[in-house]
Each structure stands twice: as structure tokens, then as C-alpha cells.
Design an enzyme around this catalytic site. Structure first.
Site, PDB file in Angstrom:
ATOM      1  N   HIS A  97    -123.758 123.028 -42.490  1.00 11.20           N
ATOM      2  CA  HIS A  97    -123.931 123.769 -43.661  1.00 11.20           C
ATOM      3  C   HIS A  97    -122.083 124.656 -43.813  1.00 11.20           C
ATOM      4  O   HIS A  97    -122.044 124.600 -42.765  1.00 11.20           O
ATOM      5  CB  HIS A  97    -125.077 124.693 -43.882  1.00 11.20           C
ATOM      6  CG  HIS A  97    -124.809 125.752 -44.543  1.00 11.20           C
ATOM      7  ND1 HIS A  97    -124.442 127.081 -44.457  1.00 11.20           N
ATOM      8  CD2 HIS A  97    -124.950 125.071 -46.237  1.00 11.20           C
ATOM      9  CE1 HIS A  97    -124.403 127.797 -45.535  1.00 11.20           C
ATOM     10  NE2 HIS A  97    -124.460 127.341 -46.344  1.00 11.20           N
ATOM     11  N   SER A  98    -121.677 123.886 -44.651  1.00  9.30           N
ATOM     12  CA  SER A  98    -120.305 124.826 -45.167  1.00  9.30           C
ATOM     13  C   SER A  98    -119.710 125.144 -44.060  1.00  9.30           C
ATOM     14  O   SER A  98    -119.277 123.828 -43.657  1.00  9.30           O
ATOM     15  CB  SER A  98    -120.546 126.526 -45.302  1.00  9.30           C
ATOM     16  OG  SER A  98    -120.016 127.345 -45.475  1.00  9.30           O
ATOM     17  N   ALA A  99    -119.050 125.465 -43.532  1.00 12.97           N
ATOM     18  CA  ALA A  99    -117.982 125.684 -42.141  1.00 12.97           C
ATOM     19  C   ALA A  99    -118.211 124.781 -41.354  1.00 12.97           C
ATOM     20  O   ALA A  99    -117.478 123.237 -41.006  1.00 12.97           O
ATOM     21  CB  ALA A  99    -117.489 126.293 -41.802  1.00 12.97           C
ATOM     22  N   SER A 144    -120.218 121.706 -41.958  1.00 11.68           N
ATOM     23  CA  SER A 144    -119.840 120.601 -42.395  1.00 11.68           C
ATOM     24  C   SER A 144    -118.703 119.252 -41.618  1.00 11.68           C
ATOM     25  O   SER A 144    -118.242 118.445 -41.781  1.00 11.68           O
ATOM     26  CB  SER A 144    -119.375 120.257 -43.268  1.00 11.68           C
ATOM     27  OG  SER A 144    -118.528 121.149 -44.208  1.00 11.68           O
ATOM     28  N   HIS A 177    -125.512 129.140 -52.180  1.00 10.85           N
ATOM     29  CA  HIS A 177    -124.606 128.643 -51.414  1.00 10.85           C
ATOM     30  C   HIS A 177    -125.630 128.556 -49.462  1.00 10.85           C
ATOM     31  O   HIS A 177    -125.617 127.642 -49.363  1.00 10.85           O
ATOM     32  CB  HIS A 177    -123.050 129.478 -50.720  1.00 10.85           C
ATOM     33  CG  HIS A 177    -122.974 128.439 -49.841  1.00 10.85           C
ATOM     34  ND1 HIS A 177    -122.475 127.502 -49.289  1.00 10.85           N
ATOM     35  CD2 HIS A 177    -122.127 129.336 -48.537  1.00 10.85           C
ATOM     36  CE1 HIS A 177    -121.730 127.160 -48.379  1.00 10.85           C
ATOM     37  NE2 HIS A 177    -121.476 127.445 -47.885  1.00 10.85           N
TER      38      HIS A 177
END
Length: 369
Positions: free
Chosen positions: A194-196, A198, A340
Site C-alpha cells: 500500500h502507498s509508500a 509499494s 486512499h
């Protein structure tokens, strides 16, 4: 055995906790500390007719200022994705990336940073009222007001973690630790980030390509060569990561070696994004040679700020030769109103069900091929 129960499923499982990675680091006096190790929680579903075992485990990788606890219980007290995927027969590994949560930080590792509650409620939980991007008003799935003082928001923000301020050091340590986890597992796994978090999907697949069966990127950090979000600004010199990735031709100096161009947004409500220049010879886009066989799903929520630019990340992955890349906008699959933090919201099981369908479809395609 432990039990997790939600309205439509109940999952018995065994639990194991361990650490992977890290190294002994000497100080000036000749004493040593262990640094860079990663906490891992392994959840093994009990076999039953209703939850058949799956051939590949899932490693869940959290985002910035978060931890592996995100996947266990949602801020409203409902079971999280770990329970859902266990109910579907998947063995799950939940990590606290190095220097975060239960993975120790040492003062010599560098300064830590934290984000204020005001930024978190604007970007993640109360974006319908506070967000300024075009899709923000569509955010309906966060299970409360999403503001300071609301019990669910307070629970969510209480779980926030400081992170190492140096993104390159953070990503390199996480890459080593996640690679060590794959080595310990000893068979291919599915990565969900997820998010950073990734960035670790690409970095780990780069050093362990044969051990990464599939990649699910939930709103990966982006767009290419830039970061939009709480800490917007110049970022990701290697396109989709701060730490080095293996390209062909090789990238020694990202600023000099990449020929970047601005790609116009493909539609309203979207942002222009950076990409590599298209051409022949030296102008041909550099290729992520260790990801040419990767199978990737990028998931974008309807109301998230990522709805503006995830298209650019998908385009970049395809342009760089990543194997098979699919992009799902959740509203196009009938899953609407998410932000998000889609895996924590009211309809998180509906999002998880779509991911499981993709995994099953991908395995079916592979079996035919």
C-alpha cells in the site's frame, strides 16, 4: 488456535512471530547492536472445506507511518484484510518494515519524522469535506467523520508510526529484509503493498524475481519521478523508487541517464505525469529487466487523490517493460466511494474480494498457458 469473526466469515488460524534480516553493527567501543531487522507475523489458516488452501502465501506491506497492524483490525473494530484473506485460504505474512512499529530503530539509523493529524484527516479520512482534488467529494466509505476527536479517527491516528526521514535508507533496509523473508518462506509469494510500501514491491521483485508470483499495488507512491501526497515534491529518482533499481541500459546517475518527458493527462480530473522519452537507440525507454515477467495489478480508489495520477504509474510500468500490468479503478468494478485507505473502510471486504478474483483469474490464465 485463534478465531476472527465477521458477519460473513469465521477463520481459525495458527500464529507465529519472528524477525528476519538485519545485521550486527559495531560502535566505537567495539560493542554491537542488531539493526535493520524486520518483525513478521505469520498467520496460517486451518484447513477446511470452506477455505481451501492456496498455493502461494501473501506478504502484506504497509505504507508510510503505518505498520502491519493495519491488516489485522480496522479502526472501527471490524476485522481487517488479514481475516478476509485467511477466510479465503491464504497464508498471510504481516510485516513491520525496518525502523517502524515492532522493528527496532537505533539512533544511528537517522532522524525520524511524523505527520500531523491535520494532514492525515485531509488526505485519508475526511477528504470529502477537506480534500481539494477533484474526486475528494466522492469519499463516502470512511466509517466516521474522519476528524480529530472522533473515536474512530483517534484510534486510527493513535496507530500512526514515525518513519525514517531518509527514504533511500528506508527502502534499502526494507528491500533486504523483505528479500530475507522470501528466502525464509522458500517458495513464491504474492506481494500486496500500500502507498509508500509499494516501492518495496518493485525493489523486492528486482532482487528476487523468481520468488514473486504476483504483485498487487494499492495506490502506489507516485506519479513517476515525483511524489504527490502529504509530503509532495521531488522524489523517486529511479522512476518508481528512491533506491536503485536494475535497468537496461544501466542507470548510474538517474538525473543524467533518464530522458524524462511530460505526458499530458488522458482526461479531466487527472494530472500530467512524467515518463521516459520514446525513441530509438539511446532514446529507447530504459527497461526494468528483472520485472519483465511480473504480473501486476494496480488498484485505484474512486475518491482518492491517487485517482488523478495512478494512470501515469501504470503507463511507466508498461513503458519500462514490466510483464503484464492491469489497472483497476474500483468504481468501474462497482466498488464506489473509497479513499486512499480503502482496505480499512466500510466496504473493505468488497475491495478484497476483487483482489482475490484477480489472483484466481491470473492463476487460471497461467494454468492454461
Amino acid at each position: 488456535m485463534e478465531s476472527n469473526t465477521e458477519a460473513n466469515f469465521s477463520t481459525l488460524h495458527r500464529r507465529e512471530v519472528f524477525y528476519v534480516g538485519g545485521e550486527y553493527v559495531p560502535d566505537d567501543a567495539g560493542n554491537h547492536t542488531r539493526q535493520g531487522q524486520m518483525y513478521v507475523e505469520r498467520l496460517i489458516p486451518a484447513e477446511s472445506d470452506s477455505s481451501p488452501s492456496r498455493p502461494f502465501p501473501i506478504i502484506f506491506i504497509h505504507g508510510a507511518t503505518r505498520s502491519g497492524a493495519d491488516w489485522l483490525t480496522k479502526p472501527d473494530g471490524q476485522p481487517g484484510w488479514a481475516s478476509y484473506f485467511l477466510s479465503q485460504g491464504f497464508e498471510c505474512y504481516l510485516v513491520d518494515l525496518p525502523f517502524c512499529g515492532r522493528s527496532p530503530w537505533h539512533p544511528s539509523n537517522g532522524a525520524m519524522l511524523a505527520h500531523p493529524a491535520e494532514a492525515i484527516q485531509t488526505m485519508f479520512t475526511a477528504s470529502r469535506d477537506l480534500g481539494t482534488w477533484p474526486q475528494a467529494k466522492l469519499h463516502t466509505q470512511w466509517p466516521s467523520t474522519g476528524r480529530i476527536g472522533d473515536p474512530i479517527f483517534d484510534q486510527f491516528f493513535a496507530s500512526a508510526q514515525p518513519i525514517l526521514s531518509d527514504p533511500v535508507a528506508r527502502e534499502k533496509a526494507s528491500q533486504k529484509a523483505c528479500a530475507a523473508l522470501l528466502d525464509r518462506i522458500g517458495k513464491p509469494a504474492i506481494l500486496i503493498g500500500h502507498s509508500a510500501g509499494s516501492s518495496m514491491l518493485w525493489l523486492v521483485a528486482d532482487v528476487r524475481p523468481a520468488a514473486v508470483k504476483m504483485i498487487v499495488a494499492l495506490e502506489p507512491t507516485g506519479p513517476p519521478f515525483y511524489k504527490v501526497g502529504i509530503a509532495s515534491g521531488s522524489s523517486a529518482p529511479y522512476g518508481i523508487a528512491n533506491a536503485p533499481l536494475t535497468y537496461a541500459p544501466p542507470v548510474a546517475d538517474p538525473d543524467a541517464d533518464f530522458t524524462r518527458v511530460l505526458v499530458p493527462a488522458p482526461g479531466p480530473g487527472m494530472m500530467d505525469c512524467m515518463g521516459q522519452a520514446e525513441g530509438e537507440g539511446e532514446m529507447r525507454p530504459r527497461q526494468l529487466v528483472n520485472l519483465t515477467h511480473a504480473r501486476v495489478l494496480v488498484v485505484t480508489a474512486q475518491a482518492s487523490y491517487h485517482a488523478q495520477y495512478d494512470w501515469g504509474t501504470v503507463r511507466y510500468l508498461r513503458q519500462a517493460g514490466v510483464g503484464r500490468v492491469e489497472h483497476w479503478r474500483l468504481e468501474e468494478r462497482g466498488v464506489c466511494g473509497n479513499g486512499h485507505m480503502m482496505f480499512m473502510e466500510r466496504n473493505s471486504d468488497a475491495v478484497a474480494a476483487e483482489v482475490v478474483r484477480w489472483i484466481e483469474k491470473d492463476q487460471a490464465v497461467e494454468a492454461v498457458v
